[in-house]
Design an enzyme around this catalytic site. Structure first.
Site, short mmCIF file in Angstrom:
data_model
loop_
_atom_site.label_atom_id
_atom_site.label_comp_id
_atom_site.label_asym_id
_atom_site.label_seq_id
_atom_site.Cartn_x
_atom_site.Cartn_y
_atom_site.Cartn_z
N ASP A 11 -25.27 -28.55 19.83
CA ASP A 11 -26.21 -28.91 18.84
C ASP A 11 -25.49 -30.19 18.31
O ASP A 11 -24.22 -30.37 18.14
CB ASP A 11 -26.63 -27.85 17.88
CG ASP A 11 -27.54 -28.29 16.83
OD1 ASP A 11 -28.55 -29.10 17.28
OD2 ASP A 11 -27.20 -28.02 15.75
N ASP A 13 -26.91 -31.88 14.56
CA ASP A 13 -26.68 -31.84 13.18
C ASP A 13 -26.14 -30.42 12.67
O ASP A 13 -26.83 -29.46 13.05
CB ASP A 13 -28.08 -31.89 12.55
CG ASP A 13 -28.95 -33.07 12.95
OD1 ASP A 13 -28.21 -34.21 12.91
OD2 ASP A 13 -30.07 -32.77 13.47
N GLY A 48 -32.58 -26.70 13.28
CA GLY A 48 -33.00 -26.46 14.53
C GLY A 48 -34.39 -26.90 14.82
O GLY A 48 -34.74 -27.12 16.15
N ARG A 51 -39.16 -32.23 13.47
CA ARG A 51 -39.77 -32.80 12.19
C ARG A 51 -41.12 -32.31 12.13
O ARG A 51 -41.29 -32.00 10.83
CB ARG A 51 -39.53 -34.21 12.13
CG ARG A 51 -39.49 -34.97 11.07
CD ARG A 51 -39.61 -36.20 11.24
NE ARG A 51 -38.56 -36.98 11.97
CZ ARG A 51 -38.31 -38.00 12.97
NH1 ARG A 51 -39.40 -38.66 12.47
NH2 ARG A 51 -37.37 -38.30 13.44
N SER A 118 -33.22 -33.32 17.32
CA SER A 118 -33.38 -34.67 16.46
C SER A 118 -33.84 -35.85 17.42
O SER A 118 -33.50 -35.99 18.48
CB SER A 118 -32.12 -35.07 15.96
OG SER A 118 -32.40 -36.18 15.29
N ARG A 119 -34.68 -36.35 16.81
CA ARG A 119 -35.36 -37.95 17.62
C ARG A 119 -34.22 -39.03 17.02
O ARG A 119 -34.58 -40.19 17.31
CB ARG A 119 -36.73 -37.91 17.24
CG ARG A 119 -37.55 -37.11 17.82
CD ARG A 119 -39.25 -37.06 17.29
NE ARG A 119 -39.96 -36.41 18.13
CZ ARG A 119 -40.65 -37.03 19.16
NH1 ARG A 119 -40.80 -38.36 19.15
NH2 ARG A 119 -41.38 -36.29 19.95
N ASN A 120 -33.32 -38.65 15.97
CA ASN A 120 -32.45 -39.64 15.56
C ASN A 120 -31.31 -39.73 16.22
O ASN A 120 -30.09 -40.28 15.91
CB ASN A 120 -32.35 -39.62 14.06
CG ASN A 120 -33.57 -39.76 13.16
OD1 ASN A 120 -34.19 -40.81 13.27
ND2 ASN A 120 -33.99 -38.98 12.59
N ASP A 172 -25.55 -24.11 14.96
CA ASP A 172 -25.63 -23.88 13.37
C ASP A 172 -26.70 -23.29 12.99
O ASP A 172 -26.93 -22.67 11.97
CB ASP A 172 -25.31 -25.07 12.50
CG ASP A 172 -26.39 -25.93 12.55
OD1 ASP A 172 -27.06 -26.11 13.49
OD2 ASP A 172 -26.42 -26.45 11.45
C1 BG6 Z 1 -32.24 -30.68 14.16
C2 BG6 Z 1 -32.19 -30.31 12.47
O1 BG6 Z 1 -31.13 -31.07 14.49
O2 BG6 Z 1 -33.22 -31.90 14.16
C3 BG6 Z 1 -33.44 -30.16 11.83
O3 BG6 Z 1 -31.57 -29.20 12.56
C4 BG6 Z 1 -34.50 -31.57 12.02
O4 BG6 Z 1 -33.24 -29.78 10.38
C5 BG6 Z 1 -34.56 -31.56 13.66
O5 BG6 Z 1 -35.55 -31.03 11.59
C6 BG6 Z 1 -35.39 -32.91 13.81
O6 BG6 Z 1 -34.50 -34.05 13.57
P1 BG6 Z 1 -35.07 -35.51 13.27
O7 BG6 Z 1 -33.96 -36.19 13.11
O8 BG6 Z 1 -35.78 -36.02 14.26
O9 BG6 Z 1 -35.99 -35.54 12.12
MG MG Z 2 -27.99 -27.82 13.86
#
Ligand code: BG6
Ligand code: MG
Length: 221
Positions: A11, A13, A48, A51, A118-120, A172
């Site tokens: 994972d 974040d 996890g 968004r 995450s999309r980031n 996590d």
């Molecule tokens: C996960 C995080 O990795 O990604 C979450 O634990 C988050 O808290 C999710 O909401 C989506 O992330 P992002 O960057 O696309 O908003």
């Molecule tokens: Mg995580």
């Protein structure tokens, strides 16, 4: 945990990088703006989770009905705030032991995957300069279902060409640990033993795994 492990799926974040705190700060800001109480326990539930699903959770907690367009606005505002917090992100934000642990797995012939909601992820990997760590990357833009659904990990295993039972997930979040279990994979929880009860093993961070490594077998040819 003595079965052969041919792939490790990380994972992002809160496992490789210290960004979980920024998600927390950004969601707390959303909740405060909407006058919805937001506790650490709520935050654990959001870890996890995508968004859009996270926003649904916050709105439900506040009994707040909202048109779809307004939801989109709040989700994008949350992301703007999150990206503001990420502004200074660089290699120093890698969590302790991450680089050394990934190196040790690679040396043992274990394939390395990323399985994140995450999309980031693209921006984060770039800022940390760790894109080349991974044999396969699956992020939130590549799946239809969020954790605890196993899709993200199963897709990653498929790209890595490793069967689910040969994969070890490092997570996590409780949603992520459930996703790993739903995928039929072994899972190491990174964090608090009392919170991450469903993991096969819980450690405080990747550095701890370096000291007492899980057993691995060389990747299948
Ligand atoms: C996960 C995080 O990795 O990604 C979450 O634990 C988050 O808290 C999710 O909401 C989506 O992330 P992002 O960057 O696309 O908003
Ligand atoms: Mg995580």
């Amino acid at each position: 945990m003595d079965k052969a492990i041919n792939a490790a799926i990380f994972d992002l974040d809160g496992v490789l990088v210290d960004t979980a705190q920024y998600h927390y700060l950004a969601w707390r800001r959303v909740a405060e703006a909407l006058r919805i109480p937001f506790t650490q326990e709520d935050n654990e539930r959001l870890k996890g989770v995508s968004r859009s699903q996270s926003l649904e959770y916050v709105l439900q907690k506040g009994n707040e009905a909202m048109p779809a367009e307004e939801k989109r606005e709040w989700a994008s505002r949350k992301n703007e705030w999150y990206l503001e917090y990420l502004a200074g992100l660089n290699e120093t934000h890698l969590l302790p032991g991450a680089r050394a642990y990934v190196d040790s797995l690679k040396k043992a012939g274990v394939r390395i995957g990323l399985g994140t909601s995450s999309r980031n992820a693209g921006i984060i990997l770039e800022r940390l300069r760790i894109q080349d760590w991974f044999d396969a990357v699956v992020d939130g833009s590549m799946v239809a279902q969020t954790k605890p659904d196993p899709e993200v990990f199963l897709k990653c295993a498929q790209l890595l060409q490793v069967q689910p039972e040969g994969c070890l997930v490092l997570e996590d979040s409780t949603a992520g640990i459930q996703a790993a279990k739903n995928a039929g994979m072994k899972c190491v929880g990174i964090g608090d033993k009392l919170v991450l009860k469903e993991a096969d093993l819980v450690v405080s961070g990747l550095r701890e795994l370096l000291l007492s490594p899980v057993r691995y077998k060389e990747a299948a040819p």
